[in-house]
Design a protein around this motif. Structure first.
Motif, PDB file in Angstrom:
ATOM      1  N   ASP A  51      -2.058   1.245  -5.269  1.00 25.01           N
ATOM      2  CA  ASP A  51      -3.417   1.477  -4.795  1.00 25.01           C
ATOM      3  C   ASP A  51      -4.036   0.153  -4.326  1.00 25.01           C
ATOM      4  O   ASP A  51      -3.424  -0.915  -4.423  1.00 25.01           O
ATOM      5  CB  ASP A  51      -4.268   2.171  -5.867  1.00 25.01           C
ATOM      6  CG  ASP A  51      -4.514   1.328  -7.111  1.00 25.01           C
ATOM      7  OD1 ASP A  51      -4.499   0.075  -7.033  1.00 25.01           O
ATOM      8  OD2 ASP A  51      -4.737   1.921  -8.186  1.00 25.01           O
ATOM      9  N   GLN A  52      -5.269   0.232  -3.819  1.00 20.82           N
ATOM     10  CA  GLN A  52      -5.923  -0.933  -3.228  1.00 20.82           C
ATOM     11  C   GLN A  52      -6.114  -2.058  -4.242  1.00 20.82           C
ATOM     12  O   GLN A  52      -5.866  -3.227  -3.926  1.00 20.82           O
ATOM     13  CB  GLN A  52      -7.269  -0.541  -2.626  1.00 20.82           C
ATOM     14  CG  GLN A  52      -7.971  -1.705  -1.946  1.00 20.82           C
ATOM     15  CD  GLN A  52      -9.276  -1.315  -1.298  1.00 20.82           C
ATOM     16  OE1 GLN A  52      -9.618  -0.144  -1.214  1.00 20.82           O
ATOM     17  NE2 GLN A  52     -10.019  -2.308  -0.836  1.00 20.82           N
TER      18      GLN A  52
ATOM     19  N   THR B 263      -2.744  -3.703  -4.876  1.00 23.85           N
ATOM     20  CA  THR B 263      -2.321  -4.456  -3.696  1.00 23.85           C
ATOM     21  C   THR B 263      -3.094  -5.760  -3.586  1.00 23.85           C
ATOM     22  O   THR B 263      -2.502  -6.825  -3.326  1.00 23.85           O
ATOM     23  CB  THR B 263      -2.492  -3.614  -2.421  1.00 23.85           C
ATOM     24  OG1 THR B 263      -1.652  -2.456  -2.520  1.00 23.85           O
ATOM     25  CG2 THR B 263      -2.150  -4.399  -1.167  1.00 23.85           C
TER      26      THR B 263
ATOM     27  N   PRO C 162       0.792  -1.234   0.000  1.00 20.05           N
ATOM     28  CA  PRO C 162       0.000   0.000   0.000  1.00 20.05           C
ATOM     29  C   PRO C 162       0.826   1.287   0.000  1.00 20.05           C
ATOM     30  O   PRO C 162       0.314   2.344  -0.371  1.00 20.05           O
ATOM     31  CB  PRO C 162      -0.842  -0.121   1.280  1.00 20.05           C
ATOM     32  CG  PRO C 162      -1.000  -1.590   1.471  1.00 20.05           C
ATOM     33  CD  PRO C 162       0.343  -2.155   1.059  1.00 20.05           C
ATOM     34  N   ARG C 163       2.101   1.217   0.361  1.00 22.81           N
ATOM     35  CA  ARG C 163       2.959   2.402   0.297  1.00 22.81           C
ATOM     36  C   ARG C 163       3.345   2.751  -1.139  1.00 22.81           C
ATOM     37  O   ARG C 163       3.821   3.852  -1.405  1.00 22.81           O
ATOM     38  CB  ARG C 163       4.235   2.174   1.110  1.00 22.81           C
ATOM     39  CG  ARG C 163       3.987   1.971   2.574  1.00 22.81           C
ATOM     40  CD  ARG C 163       5.284   1.746   3.311  1.00 22.81           C
ATOM     41  NE  ARG C 163       5.025   0.852   4.443  1.00 22.81           N
ATOM     42  CZ  ARG C 163       5.886   0.025   4.960  1.00 22.81           C
ATOM     43  NH1 ARG C 163       7.118  -0.041   4.488  1.00 22.81           N
ATOM     44  NH2 ARG C 163       5.564  -0.742   5.973  1.00 22.81           N
TER      45      ARG C 163
END
Length: 176
Positions: free
Chosen positions: A30-31, A34, A26-27
């Motif tokens: 995006d969702q 990920t 997540p760093r």
């Protein structure tokens, strides 16, 4: 403790891979990216364990880091199968592959990834290889750069559900 992985480590490796992606990706992603990485990049490859080229670092009985290298043609998990995945590489003319490096989020920045890479370098060099290559995910790129891998090309890796992840093709010379 860094040691060669054994077949009984597969459940712990799978758990670590998924936890690492969900904590670290997540760093950088995006969702949707990920979630796709957690689904497709976290399947342990038992061939690496059978070949004796995969390592785990344990702490308090849990796998907290894993990774290895390969004498086979497969570069990374997640893009599906290829008929040449199991083909043995020629150390005189082809680079060995660094594969499936993961570190638990609570154990990053402690030298575990570097120790696994050093073990890969030593073993691949002893097997006669002249170069290591890998496909870095964005979270792994800083480790590989710091270790001495050089960028060959930036790319986007298509996962089976169509999601594209940023990737970096990298190389490390084993000679000179």
């Amino acid at each position: 403790m860094l040691r060669p992985a054994e077949p009984g480590d597969l459940p712990g490796i799978a758990t670590l891979m998924r936890a690492s992606v969900l904590e670290v990706f997540p760093r950088f992603h995006d969702q949707r990216e990920t979630e796709a990485a957690a689904r497709y990049l976290t399947v342990p490859d038992p061939v690496l364990i059978e070949d004796g080229t995969y390592f785990v670092h344990e702490a308090a009985g849990q796998v907290v880091a894993c990774g290895g290298w390969s004498t086979r043609d497969k570069l990374y998990t997640g893009s599906g199968s290829s008929p040449t995945d199991d083909r043995l590489l020629d150390p005189a003319t082809e680079p060995a592959r660094v594969r499936a490096m993961f570190v638990h989020g609570d154990w990053t920045r402690r030298g575990l990834g570097r120790a696994i890479l050093a073990r890969c370098v030593t073993a691949a060099r002893a097997a006669g290889f002249r170069e290591l290559v890998l496909m870095a995910t964005l979270p792994g790129e800083p480790l590989y750069r710091a270790f001495g891998f050089r960028e060959v090309a930036r790319t986007r890796v298509r996962l089976p559900n169509g999601v594209l992840l940023g990737g970096v093709s990298m190389a490390y010379p084993l000679t000179g």
